[in-house]
Write a protein that holds these residues in place. Structure first.
Motif, short mmCIF file in Angstrom:
data_model
loop_
_atom_site.label_atom_id
_atom_site.label_comp_id
_atom_site.label_asym_id
_atom_site.label_seq_id
_atom_site.Cartn_x
_atom_site.Cartn_y
_atom_site.Cartn_z
N ARG A 183 0.85 -1.20 0.00
CA ARG A 183 0.00 0.00 0.00
C ARG A 183 0.89 1.25 0.00
NH1 ARG A 183 -3.72 -2.48 4.82
NH2 ARG A 183 -5.49 -3.25 3.57
N MET A 211 -7.61 0.21 -6.58
CA MET A 211 -7.28 -0.45 -5.33
C MET A 211 -8.26 -0.08 -4.22
SD MET A 211 -5.13 -2.57 -6.26
CE MET A 211 -5.05 -3.31 -4.63
N GLU A 240 -2.28 -8.65 -5.53
CA GLU A 240 -2.95 -7.60 -6.31
C GLU A 240 -2.13 -6.30 -6.29
OE1 GLU A 240 -6.51 -6.09 -8.40
OE2 GLU A 240 -6.08 -8.13 -7.76
N TYR A 241 -1.70 -5.90 -5.11
CA TYR A 241 -0.87 -4.69 -5.01
C TYR A 241 0.47 -4.87 -5.72
CZ TYR A 241 -3.60 -1.67 -1.91
OH TYR A 241 -4.54 -0.83 -1.39
#
Length: 173
Positions: A26, A60, A152-153
């Protein structure tokens, strides 16, 4: 704003490690967006793609919302429906206009991250989600959701690397 990225401890327990790597990714996406204007953040990669850094952040936010609020916590659509997309525009988070700002996208993303943390805190790693995946009807344990979110990130941070380099030449891991 200066984004600090902290790698997780190398000897942490499993949950701390998973949460640490998710936070690291993140933070990486925020770092890739740091110091750019709204116009730069809306700049798509190359035609015909609409992929942009702001679009990735909006995406996101949707992903955080979907997995933690809808699947994990089973929040209804009235509370946790789509933010940027809909049936008429399934890729709406990537379609930006001059009216879309970094401040709005960032605030929405951060709110979804905080909601995700709050919901995850109520579950053990092996606990199954309260809700089910919309398409498959499957339930997932929190460990799977964390692992999927890290993946995913990580994938989208690779896109962010290329987008940022195209915008101003900045590179970095």
């Amino acid at each position: 704003m200066t984004t600090e990225r902290r790698e997780p401890a190398t000897t942490a327990d499993e949950r701390t490690m998973l949460e640490g790597w998710l936070d690291y990714h993140r933070q990486t996406l925020a770092w890739k967006c740091e110091g750019l204007s709204d116009e730069q953040l809306r700049t798509p990669s190359v035609a015909p793609s609409t992929l942009s850094l702001m679009g990735l952040v909006r995406h996101m936010a949707e992903v955080e919302r979907s997995w933690f609020r809808r699947v994990l916590a089973n929040e209804p659509d009235e509370q946790a429906g789509p933010i940027y997309y809909g049936d008429d525009d399934p890729d709406g988070e990537f379609r930006l206009t001059e009216a879309d700002t970094w401040a709005q996208a960032y605030a929405t993303w951060q709110a979804e991250i905080e909601a995700a943390r709050g919901h995850a805190a109520r579950f053990a790693l092996d606990d199954l989600s309260a809700g089910k995946h919309r398409r498959t009807g499957e339930r997932f344990n929190l460990r799977w959701i964390y692992t999927h979110m890290i993946e995913e990130y990580a994938r989208h941070n690779g896109h962010a690397d290329l987008l940022r380099e195209r915008i101003d030449g900045a590179t970095g891991d």
